[in-house]
Design an enzyme around this catalytic site. Sequence first.
Site, short mmCIF file in Angstrom:
data_model
loop_
_atom_site.label_atom_id
_atom_site.label_comp_id
_atom_site.label_asym_id
_atom_site.label_seq_id
_atom_site.Cartn_x
_atom_site.Cartn_y
_atom_site.Cartn_z
N GLU A 248 -53.96 55.98 20.36
CA GLU A 248 -54.19 54.53 20.28
C GLU A 248 -53.79 53.84 21.58
OE1 GLU A 248 -53.79 53.96 15.46
OE2 GLU A 248 -52.09 53.35 16.72
N GLU B 100 -42.24 54.81 10.28
CA GLU B 100 -43.38 54.94 9.38
C GLU B 100 -43.04 55.71 8.10
OE1 GLU B 100 -47.28 54.67 12.09
OE2 GLU B 100 -46.10 56.46 12.52
N GLU C 289 -58.31 58.59 12.32
CA GLU C 289 -57.21 58.20 11.43
C GLU C 289 -57.69 57.15 10.44
OE1 GLU C 289 -53.59 56.72 13.09
OE2 GLU C 289 -53.55 58.18 14.72
N ARG D 179 -42.64 53.22 20.43
CA ARG D 179 -43.62 54.16 20.97
C ARG D 179 -44.45 53.45 22.02
NH1 ARG D 179 -48.33 55.14 16.36
NH2 ARG D 179 -49.12 53.01 16.32
N PHE E 195 -42.60 54.71 5.18
CA PHE E 195 -43.34 54.26 4.01
C PHE E 195 -44.84 54.13 4.28
CE2 PHE E 195 -39.03 52.89 2.84
CZ PHE E 195 -38.94 53.56 1.62
N HIS E 196 -45.30 54.76 5.35
CA HIS E 196 -46.75 54.91 5.56
C HIS E 196 -47.19 56.13 4.77
CE1 HIS E 196 -50.63 55.50 7.42
NE2 HIS E 196 -50.49 54.42 8.16
#
Length: 671
Positions: free
Chosen positions: A152, A358, A310, A113, A360-361
């Site tokens: 971000e 992500e 966030e 990203r 497992f976020h």
Amino acid sequence: MTARVTDGALLFGGDYNPEQWPEAGVWEEDIALMREAGVNTVTLGVFAWAFLEVDDDVWDWEWFDRSIALLHAAGIGIDLATPTAAPPGWLHRTHPEIIPTDRHGHRFHPGGRLGWCASQPVWHEYSTRIARRLGQRYGQHPAVRLWHVGNELGGGNRLCYCDASSAAFRQWARRRYGTIDALNRAWGTAVWGLRYRSFDDVTAPLASESGQNPSWLLAFDRFASDALLEQYRRERDALRAAGVTTPITTNLMPTVGGSVADYADWIDDLDVVAIDHYTRAADPHRERELAFVASRARGWDRTRPWLLMEHAAAAVNWQPRNTPKAPGEMTRHSVQHIAHGADGALFFQWRASASGVEQFHSGMVPHAGAQTRQFREVVALGALLGRLGEVAGSLVAPTETAIVADIPAQWAWEEGQKPLHDHPLERAGRQWHEALSARGLVPDVVPARADLSPYRLILVPGLYAVSDADAAALGRAAAGGATVVIGCLSGIVDPENRVRTGGYPGAFRDLVGVIGEELHPLPDGARVPLSSGAVAAHWAERLRVPPGSEAAVVAAYAQGPLAGLPAITRRTVGAGSAWYVSADLAEGLDALVTDVVADARVTASVPVVAGVEAVRRVSGDRSWLFLINHTDTARFVPGAEGTELTTGADVTGDLHVPAGAVRVVRETGRR
């Protein structure tokens, strides 16, 4: 404009990515679960570019329209993002030049990203087009209450070293310095014969075979921050040109030590100050790091609330060991941010992803679904924030204590070769913040150029680089009655990362009235006692009090080659004082804090109970006392009077705060 966003309620929800899930069966369930949890806001579209612009100027809006319509019908507001964090594959294929280049001159490849360079003209064209099209289509939609530029910014692409970046850096340098001679003086290019003949010689600092000029590196850091800000402005202006009138922001990423950009320069461009914050599971006192970062978000602009855009519901996926938050910890973290001035607590993300980087976020809805401890806590948090909605729009009560923390000063320390390469400069700021907070002083964390007039106690730990103007402002604060504490490694270099000659601490030498002859980092594991009983580790300095100075020695080094020399000094300055702490204190900081607090004549503004964080928010003649019990035993907080909003109970006198619980008192009888 913040009041238009919050509309009398605290924002609650998180990033929503419907494109990851089948519309049939999942979207309707999402809406139902959001209503159950009390979600009133979702961030939409952050990574949706490839689903909206399926090919160059070929658009598919219908699925997005349906998702927005479902949210709107459920009364859920939208923070609509420009999806520029995720350039689509077709754009990378047709214009690979937008992908960042690393310090070795190698262009990265698609697959992550933030795959764009802020200096590439082609990127400017495509990123502003997607922002403009979104603004044209949804700029007046009643569900869209906030716009969110990118995601971000700089979080994965802060520095790019491509030819376009070099060209933009040359133009930036020309504007900053005016002439090449001025640049050569500012950067000290006489060292190693690195003198530039013209601005055509200036490039991005690609890797070389040796160390590089720290002034050059710091200038590039500043340029990169400005380039990211210009990218934000381009997308914001495209939205405004398309007719968007609602507030526009982006999610900043502050930390204890620094950030990807000099955010103090960004604040006037943000209609709402918004941050992301993730604690580290390995930190046994991560709530203290959270408090520092929240104080920093508040300190950028004391005139308005901010927003937590966030944080994590449970575990993240990018730390060495991603342990989940303990029961109650998500609630404490959320309320802690709100106590420190946030007008909402949003998460990444709503539903935990089943695939991708992500996967497992954590999400508000975990992989195991709604019948889980985690989702039950999410539902309870939504109900709690609903009961706390009346605090929206209020501010944290004014404080007389501030800590100065400057992002470019951190960059200056990190760039180039230093006396101590494994020394985390930011640690002292957090230590001071913890010690002051434990005394009920609720310090702000402010940039070096902040207005210092409200503060009676000002801590300056590790302000390695400082301008003459900012140093003079600290001197005026002391002369006006403040106690100013200058910590070690402050004032050493100017804003161009050049050492200030004549003795340490450079810019503050005259203010503190001592001369540092030699920086004296200590061997790993070494500890040096001070005459006060304190103990230094990692860092010390060879100081002397020159003839005629009014500086008094508060503590001296008691052993070793510095034995008998000053370690901590105090000098009366006008109506105030200036202290200098030349050592990194491994022991004895608490006693020093007691001394400087007494010197400044500041007192606790909130109840002081061990393990209970207390913060007050105010609006007009109303106030709310937030109490967060970070311990595993119940505590009693004295002097509470009013209505406790989490339970609805009336309280007078001692308030019982259960282990790991939060309490919020709407105070009566306090003006």
